[in-house]
Design a protein around this motif. Structure first.
Motif, short mmCIF file in Angstrom:
data_model
loop_
_atom_site.label_atom_id
_atom_site.label_comp_id
_atom_site.label_asym_id
_atom_site.label_seq_id
_atom_site.Cartn_x
_atom_site.Cartn_y
_atom_site.Cartn_z
N LEU A 37 0.94 -1.08 -0.10
CA LEU A 37 0.10 -0.08 -0.02
C LEU A 37 0.93 1.11 0.16
N LEU A 38 2.05 1.20 0.51
CA LEU A 38 2.77 2.39 0.76
C LEU A 38 3.21 3.19 -0.39
N PRO A 39 3.41 2.44 -1.56
CA PRO A 39 3.79 3.34 -3.00
C PRO A 39 2.41 4.37 -3.26
N TYR A 40 1.12 3.94 -2.86
CA TYR A 40 0.07 4.82 -3.09
C TYR A 40 -0.25 5.98 -2.15
N ALA A 41 0.78 6.12 -1.08
CA ALA A 41 0.37 7.13 -0.02
C ALA A 41 0.43 8.62 -0.63
N LYS A 42 1.26 8.88 -1.56
CA LYS A 42 1.24 10.31 -2.00
C LYS A 42 -0.02 10.79 -3.04
N GLU A 43 -0.33 9.50 -3.64
CA GLU A 43 -1.34 9.61 -4.56
C GLU A 43 -2.94 9.96 -4.06
N TYR A 44 -2.88 9.04 -2.69
CA TYR A 44 -4.28 9.34 -1.96
C TYR A 44 -4.04 10.50 -1.01
N ASN A 45 -2.90 11.15 -0.96
CA ASN A 45 -2.86 12.16 0.04
C ASN A 45 -2.90 11.74 1.48
N ALA A 46 -2.19 10.38 1.74
CA ALA A 46 -2.45 9.60 3.01
C ALA A 46 -0.94 9.37 3.69
N ARG A 47 -0.78 9.36 4.76
CA ARG A 47 0.06 8.87 5.57
C ARG A 47 -0.22 7.53 6.11
N ILE A 48 0.65 6.60 5.98
CA ILE A 48 0.33 5.22 6.03
C ILE A 48 1.04 4.66 7.28
N VAL A 49 0.32 4.23 8.20
CA VAL A 49 1.03 3.69 9.36
C VAL A 49 0.54 2.38 9.69
N THR A 50 1.35 1.33 9.70
CA THR A 50 1.13 0.16 9.89
C THR A 50 1.74 -0.13 11.47
N LEU A 51 0.75 -1.08 12.02
CA LEU A 51 1.03 -1.38 13.48
C LEU A 51 1.23 -2.81 13.69
N ILE A 52 1.79 -3.02 14.55
CA ILE A 52 2.31 -4.51 14.86
C ILE A 52 1.51 -4.85 16.35
N ARG A 53 0.50 -5.84 16.35
CA ARG A 53 -0.31 -6.16 17.41
C ARG A 53 0.21 -6.91 18.45
N ARG A 54 0.08 -6.91 19.59
CA ARG A 54 0.53 -7.42 20.88
C ARG A 54 0.58 -8.94 20.43
N GLY A 55 1.86 -9.41 21.10
CA GLY A 55 2.23 -10.91 20.65
C GLY A 55 3.11 -11.40 19.67
N PRO A 57 6.33 -10.11 17.07
CA PRO A 57 7.71 -9.62 17.05
C PRO A 57 7.75 -8.09 17.02
N GLY A 58 8.35 -7.49 18.37
CA GLY A 58 8.29 -5.86 18.31
C GLY A 58 7.41 -5.66 19.23
N THR A 59 6.57 -6.19 19.94
CA THR A 59 5.76 -6.02 21.09
C THR A 59 5.69 -6.88 22.10
N ARG A 60 5.06 -6.52 23.12
CA ARG A 60 5.16 -7.26 24.24
C ARG A 60 4.45 -8.66 24.30
N SER A 61 5.14 -9.79 24.74
CA SER A 61 4.29 -11.06 24.61
C SER A 61 3.11 -11.00 25.87
N TYR A 62 2.18 -12.08 25.65
CA TYR A 62 1.48 -12.50 26.40
C TYR A 62 2.08 -13.15 27.78
N THR A 63 1.86 -12.72 29.17
CA THR A 63 2.47 -13.58 30.31
C THR A 63 1.70 -14.79 30.31
N PRO A 64 2.65 -15.81 30.96
CA PRO A 64 2.05 -17.14 31.19
C PRO A 64 0.54 -16.89 32.01
N GLU A 65 0.67 -15.92 32.83
CA GLU A 65 -0.65 -15.83 33.78
C GLU A 65 -1.88 -15.32 32.75
N GLU A 66 -1.45 -14.51 32.09
CA GLU A 66 -2.50 -13.96 31.02
C GLU A 66 -3.12 -15.05 30.04
#
Length: 357
Positions: A37-55, A57-66
Motif C-alpha cells: 500500500l505504501l507506494p500509493y500514499a502520495k497519490e491518496y494524500n495519505a500517511r500510512i502507518v502499519t501497527l504490530i499487534r501485541r504478541g 515480534p516487536g511488541t510485548r508477549s502475553y504473560t503465562p498468567e494472561e
C-alpha cells in the motif's frame, strides 16, 4: 509495548490536510503484509502507518498468567461473570489502542479531521476487526486526557472479516478447516492457511442464501499468496505462534466467541448508547464505519456482509439509533486485497464508493 509502529510513510510532501491511515494486521500475518500500500500514499494524500499487534515480534508477549486466564475462560461455560471478564479484557485492549492514538497525535501533530480530508482512518483487517469494534465500543468509557480523538478519527474500516468477529451465527451447513475433525490439529492449521488465502467463485448470497457460497474449494487462478511467493518472502509476512492451539491469540479469539464478546462489541460499535450528559470522553459518535467485503474471498466474509446488511436494514426500519455504517464490496478481490490489489484496497479504505471495481 502493547502496540508498536512497524512502518510510517510520513507526511506527504507539501500537504497539510493529509489523512493518517492506521492499519492493524490479522491473525498469523505480520504488519509487513501492508507494505504494497505504501507506494500509493502520495497519490491518496495519505500517511500510512502499519501497527504490530501485541504478541508479535516487536511488541510485548502475553504473560503465562494472561495465557492461563484465557485458557480458563475457554474452558468455562458462559455466565454473566465470564461475559464481564472477557469484556473487560477487550476494554483493556481498546484502551491500549486509544492511548497509542492519543500519543501519536500529540507527537506527530497530524492534521485534524476536515470533512473528507485530514484526520485518522483506522483499518482493522480480519482478526483485528475485533480491535476496531472494541475501540468504538469502549472509547466512551476512557476519559479525555490530552487529545480528543473526536477531532481526529473520522472513519474506521472493518476489512474482510469472518462473521465470528461480529458475533454472527453460522449457516446451518458450512465448512471451516479449523473445525474439521477428520484432520489432526497441525493439518487443520495447514488446511486453514490454504483455505483462507484462496480465490473463490461465489453466487449471490442475497438472492440464493448461503448455498450460493463456495465453502471449500478455491479456484486455481489467480493463485493463493502461498503459491505466488518464495519461502523467504512468506517468512517475512507470517508469524505462526499466535495461531497455535495454545497461543494467546487463539485462546483470546475462542474466549470472545464462547462468551459473546464479539457480538456485544459489534452492537455497541454500530448502535452506540446515549452518552452521559456531562461525560468528558471521546464518544466518536460521528465516526463512519465501512464494512468492506471482498467478493472472491473465503465464504465467511460475504456471509458477514449479508447478515450485517440485513441487520442494519431491520434496525433502520425500527428507528434504532446507529452510527453511519456502510457496506462496501471490493470486486474481484480475495482476503489479501491489500497485497494483490493494493490500489483497489486504498479506494475501499479511503474512498466513498459502495462498490469498488
Amino acid at each position: 509495548m502493547d502496540v508498536a509502529i512497524f512502518s510510517d510513510s510520513g507526511a506527504p510532501e507539501g500537504s497539510d490536510d493529509y489523512t493518517t491511515m492506521i492499519l492493524m494486521h490479522g491473525w498469523g500475518w505480520q504488519a509487513s503484509i501492508f507494505k504494497r500500500l505504501l507506494p500509493y500514499a502520495k497519490e491518496y494524500n495519505a500517511r500510512i502507518v502499519t501497527l504490530i499487534r501485541r504478541g508479535y515480534p516487536g511488541t510485548r508477549s502475553y504473560t503465562p498468567e494472561e495465557t492461563q486466564t484465557l485458557a480458563r475462560l475457554v474452558g468455562s461455560p458462559r455466565t454473566s461473570a465470564t461475559e464481564a471478564e472477557t469484556e473487560a479484557l477487550m476494554a483493556d485492549h481498546a484502551r491500549e489502542i486509544h492511548d497509542f492514538l492519543v500519543d501519536y497525535v500529540k507527537r506527530e501533530r497530524i492534521p485534524p479531521s476536515q470533512g473528507s480530508r485530514g484526520g485518522i482512518v483506522v483499518v482493522g483487517w480480519s482478526y483485528a476487526v475485533g480491535s476496531v469494534t472494541a475501540l468504538l465500543a469502549h472509547t466512551e468509557s476512557i476519559p479525555i486526557r490530552d487529545v480528543s480523538l473526536d477531532k481526529y478519527i473520522r472513519r474506521v474500516v472493518c476489512h474482510d472479516a469472518a462473521h465470528i468477529f461480529y458475533g454472527l451465527p453460522y449457516p446451518s451447513e458450512y465448512y471451516n478447516p479449523l473445525q474439521d475433525q477428520s484432520l489432526s490439529p497441525p493439518e487443520r492449521l495447514t488446511r486453514f492457511n490454504r483455505w483462507i488465502t484462496g480465490y473463490y467463485t461465489h453466487g449471490d448470497v442475497w438472492t440464493a442464501g448461503p448455498g450460493a457460497l463456495e465453502m471449500r474449494t478455491p479456484v486455481s487462478e489467480p493463485p493463493s499468496i502461498l503459491d505466488s511467493l518464495a519461502a523467504e518472502d512468506l517468512a517475512e509476512l507470517t508469524y505462526s505462534p499466535p495461531m497455535q492451539p495454545t497461543g494467546a491469540e487463539y485462546l483470546f479469539m475462542l474466549a470472545c466467541i464462547i462468551h459473546g464478546t464479539y457480538g456485544a462489541l459489534k452492537d455497541r460499535a454500530f448502535y452506540p448508547r446515549e452518552p452521559a450528559a456531562a461525560a468528558d470522553v471521546d464518544g466518536l459518535r460521528a465516526v463512519e464505519v465501512r464494512v468492506v467485503w471482498c467478493d472472491r474471498t473465503f465464504w465467511e466474509s460475504p456471509w458477514s456482509a449479508y447478515l450485517i446488511s440485513n441487520e442494519l436494514e431491520e434496525a433502520r426500519k425500527a428507528g434504532k439509533p446507529m452510527r453511519n455504517v456502510q457496506i462496501v464490496r471490493c470486486k474481484g478481490a480475495n482476503h489479501f486485497a491489500h497485497w494483490d490489489m493494493p490500489e483497489k484496497a486504498m479506494r475501499a479504505f479511503l474512498g466513498d464508493d459502495a462498490i469498488v471495481d
